[in-house]
Design a protein around this motif. Structure first.
Motif, PDB file in Angstrom:
ATOM      1  N   ILE A 280     -11.218  -1.130   3.833  1.00 16.10           N
ATOM      2  CA  ILE A 280     -10.887  -0.585   4.347  1.00 16.10           C
ATOM      3  C   ILE A 280      -9.731  -0.882   5.584  1.00 16.10           C
ATOM      4  O   ILE A 280      -9.082   0.315   5.962  1.00 16.10           O
ATOM      5  CB  ILE A 280     -12.533  -0.531   6.388  1.00 16.10           C
ATOM      6  CG1 ILE A 280     -13.417   0.002   5.373  1.00 16.10           C
ATOM      7  CG2 ILE A 280     -11.720  -0.605   7.380  1.00 16.10           C
ATOM      8  CD1 ILE A 280     -14.652  -0.600   5.825  1.00 16.10           C
ATOM      9  N   ALA A 281      -9.227  -2.017   5.907  1.00  9.26           N
ATOM     10  CA  ALA A 281      -8.009  -2.772   6.389  1.00  9.26           C
ATOM     11  C   ALA A 281      -6.800  -2.147   5.241  1.00  9.26           C
ATOM     12  O   ALA A 281      -5.886  -1.680   6.015  1.00  9.26           O
ATOM     13  CB  ALA A 281      -8.371  -4.144   6.565  1.00  9.26           C
ATOM     14  N   CYS A 282      -7.039  -2.244   4.175  1.00  8.71           N
ATOM     15  CA  CYS A 282      -5.882  -1.678   3.436  1.00  8.71           C
ATOM     16  C   CYS A 282      -5.804  -0.067   3.234  1.00  8.71           C
ATOM     17  O   CYS A 282      -4.781   0.026   3.521  1.00  8.71           O
ATOM     18  CB  CYS A 282      -6.330  -2.426   2.006  1.00  8.71           C
ATOM     19  SG  CYS A 282      -6.646  -4.239   1.394  1.00  8.71           S
TER      20      CYS A 282
ATOM     21  N   VAL B 210      -7.232  11.738  12.997  1.00  8.75           N
ATOM     22  CA  VAL B 210      -7.637  11.578  11.561  1.00  8.75           C
ATOM     23  C   VAL B 210      -8.279  11.532  10.754  1.00  8.75           C
ATOM     24  O   VAL B 210      -8.446  12.244   9.390  1.00  8.75           O
ATOM     25  CB  VAL B 210      -5.955  13.303  11.747  1.00  8.75           C
ATOM     26  CG1 VAL B 210      -6.309  14.194  12.309  1.00  8.75           C
ATOM     27  CG2 VAL B 210      -4.915  12.960  10.981  1.00  8.75           C
ATOM     28  N   MET B 211      -7.743  10.242  10.580  1.00 12.85           N
ATOM     29  CA  MET B 211      -8.414   9.653   9.067  1.00 12.85           C
ATOM     30  C   MET B 211      -9.649   9.241   9.063  1.00 12.85           C
ATOM     31  O   MET B 211     -10.470   8.817   9.901  1.00 12.85           O
ATOM     32  CB  MET B 211      -7.567   7.567   9.753  1.00 12.85           C
ATOM     33  CG  MET B 211      -7.943   6.638   8.511  1.00 12.85           C
ATOM     34  SD  MET B 211      -7.141   5.572   8.890  1.00 12.85           S
ATOM     35  CE  MET B 211      -7.735   5.171   9.826  1.00 12.85           C
ATOM     36  N   THR B 212     -10.121   9.261   8.404  1.00 11.76           N
ATOM     37  CA  THR B 212     -11.292   8.745   7.949  1.00 11.76           C
ATOM     38  C   THR B 212     -12.340   7.905   6.663  1.00 11.76           C
ATOM     39  O   THR B 212     -10.952   8.597   6.199  1.00 11.76           O
ATOM     40  CB  THR B 212     -12.839  10.109   7.686  1.00 11.76           C
ATOM     41  OG1 THR B 212     -11.542  11.083   6.754  1.00 11.76           O
ATOM     42  CG2 THR B 212     -12.450  11.305   8.728  1.00 11.76           C
ATOM     43  N   VAL B 213     -12.180   7.252   6.935  1.00  9.80           N
ATOM     44  CA  VAL B 213     -12.449   6.340   5.531  1.00  9.80           C
ATOM     45  C   VAL B 213     -14.017   6.406   5.057  1.00  9.80           C
ATOM     46  O   VAL B 213     -15.104   5.737   5.924  1.00  9.80           O
ATOM     47  CB  VAL B 213     -12.574   4.845   5.853  1.00  9.80           C
ATOM     48  CG1 VAL B 213     -12.217   3.621   4.776  1.00  9.80           C
ATOM     49  CG2 VAL B 213     -10.803   5.304   6.596  1.00  9.80           C
ATOM     50  N   ASP B 214     -14.736   6.676   4.522  1.00  6.79           N
ATOM     51  CA  ASP B 214     -15.865   6.696   3.251  1.00  6.79           C
ATOM     52  C   ASP B 214     -16.280   4.460   3.101  1.00  6.79           C
ATOM     53  O   ASP B 214     -15.683   4.750   2.439  1.00  6.79           O
ATOM     54  CB  ASP B 214     -16.510   7.440   2.785  1.00  6.79           C
ATOM     55  CG  ASP B 214     -17.203   7.240   1.902  1.00  6.79           C
ATOM     56  OD1 ASP B 214     -18.322   6.738   3.027  1.00  6.79           O
ATOM     57  OD2 ASP B 214     -17.683   7.605   0.830  1.00  6.79           O
ATOM     58  N   GLY B 215     -16.429   4.105   4.359  1.00  8.42           N
ATOM     59  CA  GLY B 215     -16.835   2.836   3.967  1.00  8.42           C
ATOM     60  C   GLY B 215     -18.360   2.567   3.219  1.00  8.42           C
ATOM     61  O   GLY B 215     -18.255   1.108   2.685  1.00  8.42           O
TER      62      GLY B 215
ATOM     63  N   SER C 187      -2.573   1.513   4.512  1.00  6.92           N
ATOM     64  CA  SER C 187      -1.620   2.908   3.440  1.00  6.92           C
ATOM     65  C   SER C 187      -1.316   3.796   4.383  1.00  6.92           C
ATOM     66  O   SER C 187      -0.728   4.769   4.857  1.00  6.92           O
ATOM     67  CB  SER C 187      -2.227   2.872   2.412  1.00  6.92           C
ATOM     68  OG  SER C 187      -2.910   2.037   2.037  1.00  6.92           O
ATOM     69  N   VAL C 188      -2.316   4.329   5.271  1.00  8.44           N
ATOM     70  CA  VAL C 188      -2.452   5.502   5.937  1.00  8.44           C
ATOM     71  C   VAL C 188      -1.606   5.359   6.904  1.00  8.44           C
ATOM     72  O   VAL C 188      -0.751   6.219   7.645  1.00  8.44           O
ATOM     73  CB  VAL C 188      -3.902   6.036   6.793  1.00  8.44           C
ATOM     74  CG1 VAL C 188      -3.860   7.575   7.052  1.00  8.44           C
ATOM     75  CG2 VAL C 188      -4.421   6.355   5.561  1.00  8.44           C
ATOM     76  N   SER C 189      -1.910   4.800   7.917  1.00  7.36           N
ATOM     77  CA  SER C 189      -0.828   3.848   9.278  1.00  7.36           C
ATOM     78  C   SER C 189       0.922   4.101   8.371  1.00  7.36           C
ATOM     79  O   SER C 189       1.631   4.571   9.083  1.00  7.36           O
ATOM     80  CB  SER C 189      -0.888   2.667   9.766  1.00  7.36           C
ATOM     81  OG  SER C 189       0.504   2.366  10.764  1.00  7.36           O
ATOM     82  N   ASN C 190       1.378   3.281   7.499  1.00  8.13           N
ATOM     83  CA  ASN C 190       2.384   3.375   6.469  1.00  8.13           C
ATOM     84  C   ASN C 190       2.829   5.060   5.905  1.00  8.13           C
ATOM     85  O   ASN C 190       4.389   5.449   6.728  1.00  8.13           O
ATOM     86  CB  ASN C 190       2.351   2.535   6.031  1.00  8.13           C
ATOM     87  CG  ASN C 190       2.364   1.479   5.927  1.00  8.13           C
ATOM     88  OD1 ASN C 190       2.939   0.977   7.062  1.00  8.13           O
ATOM     89  ND2 ASN C 190       2.289   0.135   5.511  1.00  8.13           N
ATOM     90  N   ALA C 191       2.064   5.758   6.202  1.00  8.29           N
ATOM     91  CA  ALA C 191       1.978   6.857   5.591  1.00  8.29           C
ATOM     92  C   ALA C 191       2.133   7.657   7.084  1.00  8.29           C
ATOM     93  O   ALA C 191       2.544   9.516   7.039  1.00  8.29           O
ATOM     94  CB  ALA C 191       1.039   7.816   4.654  1.00  8.29           C
TER      95      ALA C 191
ATOM     96  N   GLU D  38     -19.496  -7.483   1.733  1.00  9.80           N
ATOM     97  CA  GLU D  38     -19.993  -7.653   2.755  1.00  9.80           C
ATOM     98  C   GLU D  38     -17.936  -7.532   2.649  1.00  9.80           C
ATOM     99  O   GLU D  38     -17.029  -6.622   4.090  1.00  9.80           O
ATOM    100  CB  GLU D  38     -20.901  -8.152   4.017  1.00  9.80           C
ATOM    101  CG  GLU D  38     -20.036  -7.559   5.342  1.00  9.80           C
ATOM    102  CD  GLU D  38     -20.646  -5.764   5.340  1.00  9.80           C
ATOM    103  OE1 GLU D  38     -19.723  -4.918   6.148  1.00  9.80           O
ATOM    104  OE2 GLU D  38     -21.482  -5.161   4.712  1.00  9.80           O
ATOM    105  N   LYS D  39     -17.442  -8.827   2.748  1.00  5.63           N
ATOM    106  CA  LYS D  39     -15.873  -9.224   3.090  1.00  5.63           C
ATOM    107  C   LYS D  39     -15.090  -8.244   1.592  1.00  5.63           C
ATOM    108  O   LYS D  39     -14.125  -7.728   2.742  1.00  5.63           O
ATOM    109  CB  LYS D  39     -15.655 -10.502   3.129  1.00  5.63           C
ATOM    110  CG  LYS D  39     -16.551 -11.354   3.363  1.00  5.63           C
ATOM    111  CD  LYS D  39     -16.340 -12.562   2.619  1.00  5.63           C
ATOM    112  CE  LYS D  39     -16.951 -14.545   3.467  1.00  5.63           C
ATOM    113  NZ  LYS D  39     -16.545 -14.870   2.977  1.00  5.63           N
TER     114      LYS D  39
END
Length: 330
Positions: free
Chosen positions: A309-311, A325-330, A315-319, A302-303
């Motif tokens: 997810i945080a990484c 519109v960001m989706t992350v498949d956890g 990365s998306v924020s910097n781009a 889980e950690k």
């Protein structure tokens, strides 16, 4: 260094098995090129202590009354291979076994107590020409010259210290190949049936009839005891071909158990009851300990997921991608 193959045997007083002398028949190999071997396969054993050899040799006369011997080739034996053989009166040296021995055969006698004397004939520095890169094989022949039957012997092969093989004999075979087929029937060498021949079909039929009769009697006796409440036997799976009195499955199970225990009692240095149970790999692990390890692994996973997810968000924020519109498949 003398490259010895076999030395002349000192023959004791022998049992006359006249029907076993001579040739093995038209087109077959001469009898003196074959071993007269007990029809029993010993388990491979890298070591064969003297006391084990003495016990087995003392049992051989009894076994030889009901088990015949056959003329066979022993060729390129494996490490730990063991054979019970009978030394015929006409045998001047051991038959070839496909191994060339560098050292001269050594012979010594041991007083093993109770009036018994064990003779050991040892050949070292053995190798199979063309197959072995070093001469590492040892052959030992055991027999009781006092207190036992001197014609019954044990042949055991084992590993020794490797020696260099002289190049001039490294690829010289000690016998001709392919080995010729042996058509001689088995023969009894001891007891009331000494000298009688036994063909393969006769041996198979006699064994089946005898075993079926004994097993049927044993099963009927156990069935009576079960009805009287004096014997408990685990239930056997149902069989469509079961006989009302003696089932085929019961006969097979009883036959296997009896024969296995009988052979182990005669030939094995360790009885079945002395063989320890193999422990299960998780026998000493408790369920609570496994659950704690599982919970720890799940928390670590889980950690790792949260860190991933945080990484990804960073990365998306910097781009410059909008968060909505960001989706992350956890």
């Amino acid at each position: 260094m003398a490259y010895m193959q076999n030395r002349v045997l000192h023959q004791p007083q022998q049992v006359n098995v006249s029907s076993a002398h001579g040739s093995s028949g038209a087109g077959g190999p001469p009898i003196h090129d074959c071993f007269l071997r007990l029809n029993h396969d010993f388990p491979n054993s890298p070591n064969y202590p003297h006391d084990t050899a003495v016990k087995t040799l003392l049992r051989l006369p009894q076994v030889s009354q009901t088990v015949a011997y056959s003329f066979v080739h022993i060729d390129k034996p494996q490490d730990g291979e063991t054979h019970a053989i009978y030394l015929l009166p006409t045998l001047q040296r051991l038959p070839l076994d496909g191994v060339r021995y560098l050292e001269e055969e050594q012979r010594y006698n041991l007083n093993v107590g109770r009036g018994l004397e064990l003779e050991v004939m040892e050949s070292r520095g053995g190798f199979v020409p063309g197959d072995d890169h070093y001469a590492w094989r040892i052959r030992r022949l055991y027999r009781l010259t006092k207190g036992g039957h001197p014609s019954m012997a044990l042949l055991h092969y084992s590993k020794g210290n490797p020696q260099a093989i002289p190049p001039q004999i490294a690829n010289q075979p000690v016998r001709h190949y392919p080995l010729r087929k042996i058509d001689e029937p088995s023969i009894y060498v001891y007891g009331e049936r000494m000298g009688q021949k036994e063909f393969l079909q006769q041996r198979a039929m006699a064994g089946v009839v005898s075993q079926n009769a004994h097993m049927a009697q044993a099963e009927n006796r156990r069935e009576r005891e079960r009805r009287e409440g004096g014997y408990q036997h685990p239930p056997l799976p149902a069989d469509d071909e079961d006989d009302p009195t003696v089932t085929t499955r019961s006969l097979a199970l009883l036959r296997f158990t009896r024969n296995h225990d009988h052979l182990a009692e005669i030939f094995s240095p360790v009885t079945i009851s002395q063989i320890p149970d193999i422990p299960l790999p998780y026998a000493d692990v408790s369920a609570s300990e496994l659950e704690n390890k599982l919970a720890l692994l799940e928390s670590q996973i889980e950690k790792l997921r949260k860190g991933k997810i945080a990484c990804t968000r960073d990365s998306v924020s910097n781009a410059g991608v909008p968060p909505d519109v960001m989706t992350v498949d956890g």
